[in-house]
Design a protein around this motif. Structure first.
Motif, PDB file in Angstrom:
ATOM      1  N   SER A 260       7.240  32.089   2.820  1.00 54.08           N
ATOM      2  CA  SER A 260       7.291  30.687   2.393  1.00 54.08           C
ATOM      3  C   SER A 260       6.350  29.859   3.259  1.00 54.08           C
ATOM      4  O   SER A 260       6.052  30.225   4.405  1.00 54.08           O
ATOM      5  N   SER A 261       5.897  28.745   2.711  1.00 51.17           N
ATOM      6  CA  SER A 261       5.048  27.820   3.455  1.00 51.17           C
ATOM      7  C   SER A 261       5.279  26.408   2.940  1.00 51.17           C
ATOM      8  O   SER A 261       5.618  26.202   1.774  1.00 51.17           O
ATOM      9  N   ASP A 262       5.110  25.442   3.832  1.00 52.01           N
ATOM     10  CA  ASP A 262       5.278  24.022   3.493  1.00 52.01           C
ATOM     11  C   ASP A 262       4.255  23.243   4.316  1.00 52.01           C
ATOM     12  O   ASP A 262       4.364  23.171   5.541  1.00 52.01           O
ATOM     13  N   ILE A 263       3.250  22.694   3.651  1.00 52.51           N
ATOM     14  CA  ILE A 263       2.135  22.038   4.341  1.00 52.51           C
ATOM     15  C   ILE A 263       1.955  20.635   3.770  1.00 52.51           C
ATOM     16  O   ILE A 263       1.840  20.463   2.551  1.00 52.51           O
ATOM     17  N   THR A 264       1.937  19.629   4.649  1.00 53.05           N
ATOM     18  CA  THR A 264       1.826  18.235   4.216  1.00 53.05           C
ATOM     19  C   THR A 264       0.917  17.456   5.162  1.00 53.05           C
ATOM     20  O   THR A 264       0.977  17.637   6.373  1.00 53.05           O
ATOM     21  N   ASP A 265       0.084  16.591   4.586  1.00 51.70           N
ATOM     22  CA  ASP A 265      -0.727  15.634   5.345  1.00 51.70           C
ATOM     23  C   ASP A 265      -0.260  14.220   5.006  1.00 51.70           C
ATOM     24  O   ASP A 265      -0.035  13.903   3.828  1.00 51.70           O
ATOM     25  N   TYR A 266      -0.136  13.388   6.040  1.00 49.31           N
ATOM     26  CA  TYR A 266       0.190  11.968   5.853  1.00 49.31           C
ATOM     27  C   TYR A 266      -0.923  11.130   6.489  1.00 49.31           C
ATOM     28  O   TYR A 266      -1.327  11.398   7.628  1.00 49.31           O
ATOM     29  N   TYR A 267      -1.395  10.131   5.751  1.00 43.68           N
ATOM     30  CA  TYR A 267      -2.405   9.203   6.264  1.00 43.68           C
ATOM     31  C   TYR A 267      -1.788   7.797   6.299  1.00 43.68           C
ATOM     32  O   TYR A 267      -1.310   7.295   5.277  1.00 43.68           O
ATOM     33  N   LEU A 268      -1.822   7.165   7.468  1.00 43.86           N
ATOM     34  CA  LEU A 268      -1.254   5.834   7.630  1.00 43.86           C
ATOM     35  C   LEU A 268      -2.249   4.964   8.386  1.00 43.86           C
ATOM     36  O   LEU A 268      -2.731   5.357   9.453  1.00 43.86           O
ATOM     37  N   GLY A 269      -2.560   3.774   7.830  1.00 41.79           N
ATOM     38  CA  GLY A 269      -3.468   2.901   8.558  1.00 41.79           C
ATOM     39  C   GLY A 269      -3.923   1.707   7.746  1.00 41.79           C
ATOM     40  O   GLY A 269      -3.593   1.550   6.565  1.00 41.79           O
ATOM     41  N   PRO A 270      -4.712   0.827   8.392  1.00 40.14           N
ATOM     42  CA  PRO A 270      -5.182  -0.393   7.736  1.00 40.14           C
ATOM     43  C   PRO A 270      -6.471  -0.167   6.949  1.00 40.14           C
ATOM     44  O   PRO A 270      -7.255   0.740   7.243  1.00 40.14           O
ATOM     45  N   SER A 271      -6.659  -1.024   5.965  1.00 38.01           N
ATOM     46  CA  SER A 271      -7.890  -1.022   5.170  1.00 38.01           C
ATOM     47  C   SER A 271      -8.373  -2.457   5.006  1.00 38.01           C
ATOM     48  O   SER A 271      -7.568  -3.398   4.942  1.00 38.01           O
ATOM     49  N   TYR A 272      -9.688  -2.599   4.915  1.00 38.48           N
ATOM     50  CA  TYR A 272     -10.295  -3.913   4.699  1.00 38.48           C
ATOM     51  C   TYR A 272     -11.298  -3.774   3.577  1.00 38.48           C
ATOM     52  O   TYR A 272     -12.118  -2.837   3.559  1.00 38.48           O
ATOM     53  N   ALA A 273     -11.251  -4.701   2.612  1.00 41.49           N
ATOM     54  CA  ALA A 273     -12.139  -4.638   1.458  1.00 41.49           C
ATOM     55  C   ALA A 273     -12.735  -6.000   1.176  1.00 41.49           C
ATOM     56  O   ALA A 273     -12.083  -7.033   1.369  1.00 41.49           O
ATOM     57  N   VAL A 274     -13.988  -5.993   0.729  1.00 38.99           N
ATOM     58  CA  VAL A 274     -14.674  -7.226   0.343  1.00 38.99           C
ATOM     59  C   VAL A 274     -15.322  -7.029  -1.021  1.00 38.99           C
ATOM     60  O   VAL A 274     -15.700  -5.916  -1.393  1.00 38.99           O
ATOM     61  N   ALA A 275     -15.429  -8.105  -1.767  1.00 37.00           N
ATOM     62  CA  ALA A 275     -16.115  -8.110  -3.055  1.00 37.00           C
ATOM     63  C   ALA A 275     -17.188  -9.190  -3.019  1.00 37.00           C
ATOM     64  O   ALA A 275     -16.909 -10.348  -2.675  1.00 37.00           O
ATOM     65  N   LEU A 276     -18.421  -8.787  -3.347  1.00 36.74           N
ATOM     66  CA  LEU A 276     -19.543  -9.721  -3.411  1.00 36.74           C
ATOM     67  C   LEU A 276     -19.856  -9.965  -4.881  1.00 36.74           C
ATOM     68  O   LEU A 276     -20.524  -9.166  -5.538  1.00 36.74           O
ATOM     69  N   GLY A 277     -19.312 -11.047  -5.393  1.00 34.29           N
ATOM     70  CA  GLY A 277     -19.447 -11.310  -6.820  1.00 34.29           C
ATOM     71  C   GLY A 277     -18.551 -10.384  -7.614  1.00 34.29           C
ATOM     72  O   GLY A 277     -17.535  -9.881  -7.133  1.00 34.29           O
ATOM     73  N   ASP A 278     -18.954 -10.134  -8.855  1.00 31.73           N
ATOM     74  CA  ASP A 278     -18.143  -9.291  -9.741  1.00 31.73           C
ATOM     75  C   ASP A 278     -18.613  -7.850  -9.787  1.00 31.73           C
ATOM     76  O   ASP A 278     -17.983  -7.020 -10.450  1.00 31.73           O
ATOM     77  N   ARG A 279     -19.715  -7.526  -9.102  1.00 29.58           N
ATOM     78  CA  ARG A 279     -20.320  -6.214  -9.304  1.00 29.58           C
ATOM     79  C   ARG A 279     -20.341  -5.315  -8.067  1.00 29.58           C
ATOM     80  O   ARG A 279     -20.590  -4.123  -8.188  1.00 29.58           O
TER      81      ARG A 279
END
Length: 392
Positions: A99-118
């Protein structure tokens, strides 16, 4: 979301993978084979809290905190077989439970910007928590010359590992038209912070001998404990999408995973005690280092969506999930580790209620690869060998 997979798995050479020793007459047949395999997978899952920050004109920005579980796999394997040895008037019975049980967890902040609509940019800094559990039990019973010579062997191991790392991720999206989008992302190789792994091994055997009892019993108990480095490789992805949720949408993504030397590295100590009939126990305590590399691979994923109504849509997709584990041509350890490439497709009905989007569907995957197994019946000095395996 968790999904139970009914998995039909077949093997070629899981038992007696390299034939049998000349001492047993070389002629053999594998009879009464039984296999049971199951898998429970965690589909990509995330929880995110988003806060929109003040913007001006065509500039907008947001800050988020997220927990992402890209995948989780729990696999179970139980198999047994009887190997007939007619020239030795005997047989061997072998069984395995792994048997095997393998898991990855990612925890952290993100920052996003939008320049206009495109044009959109994003950056994340994730803490990576990698957790793994593996275990197996293998037994072999050998009877020769009508039962006058009997030997037994049993092997069992269990291991658990935890590792922490840091992964920076960058991404960008560009709208070529109102419907056509291009995207790209980059996840740098993870930076190792901390990790520990512990493994317990027990091996025992009983075989005929010239001693007064007629049997020699050998047992070895070993414990491995030390630092674990469990890193993730460079990932680069590019994609193209046509988005018209009121009619037809489609997307194609290509993922590149770079080679990473020493991705999984154990550096610790091996403490072992060996017992043998008629002898005093022997103890060893020595440094032990083991490394595994990751090979570079390219994966594909594609999907389409056809709107049946403003609230429901038909969705379908396909994927190629290739293994980055090292080749298993001549294994020196790692019993019952699996290296498998999978290909499959999905079909489902999706619903959209405001910002809530869900899909109920089915998926099919075909896998082909190799698994490390034990070879205790041939003349080969290396007890590890590989068997072919396919899954549906």
């Amino acid at each position: 979301a968790s999904v139970y997979q009914y998995q039909s798995r077949t093997f070629q050479g899981l038992f007696a993978p390299r034939g049998v020793s000349a001492a047993y007459g070389t002629t053999f047949s594998v009879d009464e084979q039984k296999y049971e395999a199951s898998a429970v997978s965690e589909l990509p899952t995330s929880v995110m809290y988003v806060r929109h920050l003040p913007g001006t004109g065509g500039f907008s920005q947001a800050l988020a905190m997220s927990l992402v579980v890209p995948s989780r796999e729990r696999n179970e394997l139980r198999a047994s077989a009887r190997i007939a040895l007619p020239n030795a008037t005997g047989f061997a019975e072998q069984s395995v439970s792994a048997s095997s049980d393998i898991t990855d967890y990612y925890l952290g902040p993100s920052y996003a910007v939008a320049l206009g609509d495109r044009l959109r940019f994003g950056a994340s800094l994730y803490a990576l928590y990698a957790q793994s559990f593996r275990s197996y039990e293998f037994s072999s019973f050998l009877s020769l010359t009508g039962g006058t010579l009997i030997s037994k062997a049993q092997l069992a191991t269990s291991s658990s590992g935890l590792a922490l790392g840091v992964v920076p991720v960058l991404g960008a999206q560009f709208a070529v038209t109102d419907r056509l989008w291009l995207g790209a992302g980059l996840a740098a190789p993870s930076l190792h912070v901390w990790g520990r792994e512990r493994t317990q091994n027990v091996a025992s055997s009983a075989s005929p001998s010239g001693t007064p009892s007629g049997v020699v019993v050998l047992e070895q108990q070993a414990a491995f404990e030390g630092d674990l480095q469990d890193r993730r490789p460079l990932r680069v992805n590019v994609g193209i999408a046509w988005e018209d949720r009121s009619a037809f949408s489609a997307a194609l993504d290509i993922y590149y995973f770079g080679e990473l030397r020493g991705a999984n590295r154990f550096d610790g100590r091996r403490k072992a005690t060996q017992f043998q009939s008629g002898e005093i126990p022997r103890q060893t305590n020595e440094a032990y280092v083991e490394e595994r590399d990751l090979a570079q691979v390219i994966e594909l994923a594609a999907g389409i969506e056809y709107a049946l109504s403003p609230m429901f849509a038909l969705r379908a997709g396909g994927f190629a999930d290739l293994s980055s584990a090292p080749a298993l041509d001549d294994p020196q350890g790692g019993a019952f580790r699996l290296r498998e490439n999978r290909f499959g497709g999905t079909l489902g009905l999706g619903s959209t209620f405001g910002s809530f989007d869900s899909t109920v569907g089915v998926a099919y995957a075909y896998g082909s690869g190799k698994i490390v197994t034990f070879d205790l019946l041939s003349d080969k000095p290396n007890p590890f060998a590989t068997a072919e395996t396919q899954s549906h």
